[in-house]
Design an enzyme around this catalytic site. Sequence first.
Site, PDB file in Angstrom:
ATOM      1  CG  ASP A 163     -25.014   2.104 -42.585  1.00 48.05           C
ATOM      2  OD1 ASP A 163     -25.086   1.366 -41.585  1.00 48.05           O
ATOM      3  OD2 ASP A 163     -23.947   2.324 -43.194  1.00 48.05           O
ATOM      4  N   GLY A 205     -19.738  -2.394 -38.611  1.00 49.48           N
ATOM      5  CA  GLY A 205     -18.485  -3.121 -38.821  1.00 49.48           C
ATOM      6  C   GLY A 205     -17.295  -2.196 -38.913  1.00 49.48           C
ATOM      7  CB  VAL A 226      -0.951  -0.002   1.213  1.00 51.83           C
ATOM      8  CG1 VAL A 226      -1.729   1.314   1.277  1.00 51.83           C
ATOM      9  CG2 VAL A 226      -1.913  -1.178   1.144  1.00 51.83           C
ATOM     10  CE  LYS A 241     -34.240  -1.724 -50.214  1.00 54.13           C
ATOM     11  NZ  LYS A 241     -33.871  -2.644 -51.311  1.00 54.13           N
TER      12      LYS A 241
END
EC number: 2.1.1.107
Length: 457
Positions: A248, A302, A23, A270
């Site tokens: 998209d 992607g 510590v 689309k």
Amino acid sequence: MDHLPIFCQLRDRDCLLVGGGDVAERKARLLLEAGARLTVNALAFIPQFTVWANEGMLTLVEGAFEESLLDGCWLAIAATDDDAVNQQVSEAAESRRIFCNVVDAPKAASFIMPSIIDRSPLMVAVSSGGTSPVLARLLREKLESLLPQHLGQVAHYAGQLRARVKKQFATMGERRRFWEKLFINDRLAQSLANADAKAVSEITEQMLSEPLDHRGEVVLVGAGPGDAGLLTLKGLQQIQQADVVVYDRLVSDDIMNLVRRDADRVFVGKRAGYHCVPQEEINQILLREAQKGRRVVRLKGGDPFIFGRGGEELETLCHAGIPFSVVPGITAASGCSAYSGVPLTHRDYAQSVRLVTGHLKTGGELDWENLAAEKQTLVFYMGLNQAATIQEKLIAFGMQADMPVALVENGTAVKQRVVSGVLAQLGELAKQVESPALIIVGRVVALRDKLNWFSNH
């Protein structure tokens, strides 16, 4: 407010650390990074302290704590495993009006140490006042993911530019807009991280010479295969800095929920009730928004450079002189295969992997003879409508009809579905699957029965 947050200048100032264990070592590292002139007192020391002492970085005093060790100190830390010793150090420091931290005992301390995000010269400190250190640590980790590693270099560079910016821009509003542009300029940050002095100079001069309202840029960001957890940290940072996001249908709703709330969103995919936006029109949208001086993120499912037409979009920007950068994403082949238990390569079954588009420009033809070769894995993007042709061609060029195949629908998403079989069934299997879907062909698909993990969660 129980504690006043302050940042202490400890460079070349005497500090005392009492404790020689693990510590204490963590506390010593922080004090040394801050430039303190450090004395460490303990009955025994772990090896790292001896290393530091031999390098002249600190002074070791072996033995019991004595109050005289506090002479001339600006700050003290008690980090032993003996509560009585820690209390002794705290009381001695208090009597001398020296701030003292007592590890794991905030009520016995005159100051506490926060969780730190270090992007020097930018520092962020998070504290729960000692009531919940784990919560403070979790919050620090969250902030770490949001703050780029090179942020400190950008802050340091901004300090060098302050006088010039003040001279060039007359009003506070102009200066503010300039600094906002500079701090979110990914190309500048990357050039600073790479120590590319020439690029840094060119980007800076361009920013200073152009009108403030005409300094737009485009960042091409790969959103990954669907699971929002697979978005890269840099990708997350970019969508949270965007003025407008052009996306998209392959970008999941979960990822869109991470976009900056007041950013404009332009859908170009689309979808039921919508017509697909032609690529040339998408190129013009990017160009038009950037020419307005806006920070544009082109968010693509992607990886944008793997069948994402990212190169075509950047060519348009390059021709128009619009600055751009690219943040890669996890491509669908990698994400879908991992989440369906199909390793793309395997020492016994596949020494190579081919990523293949399921459709080409008019007149295009795939090299079916090489695609039908043994010891490889084929991954077809956008091949669902051509599944019967893929089946026919591969068998015609010599691939065995019983070659394992898998079709991964909505890969990595909660609603992922995998349909598997053999090559002779591919055309029929495709009728059971909806887009977006990926086709994997190869012996490695047979390992899915053993390695599939995602559907079990």
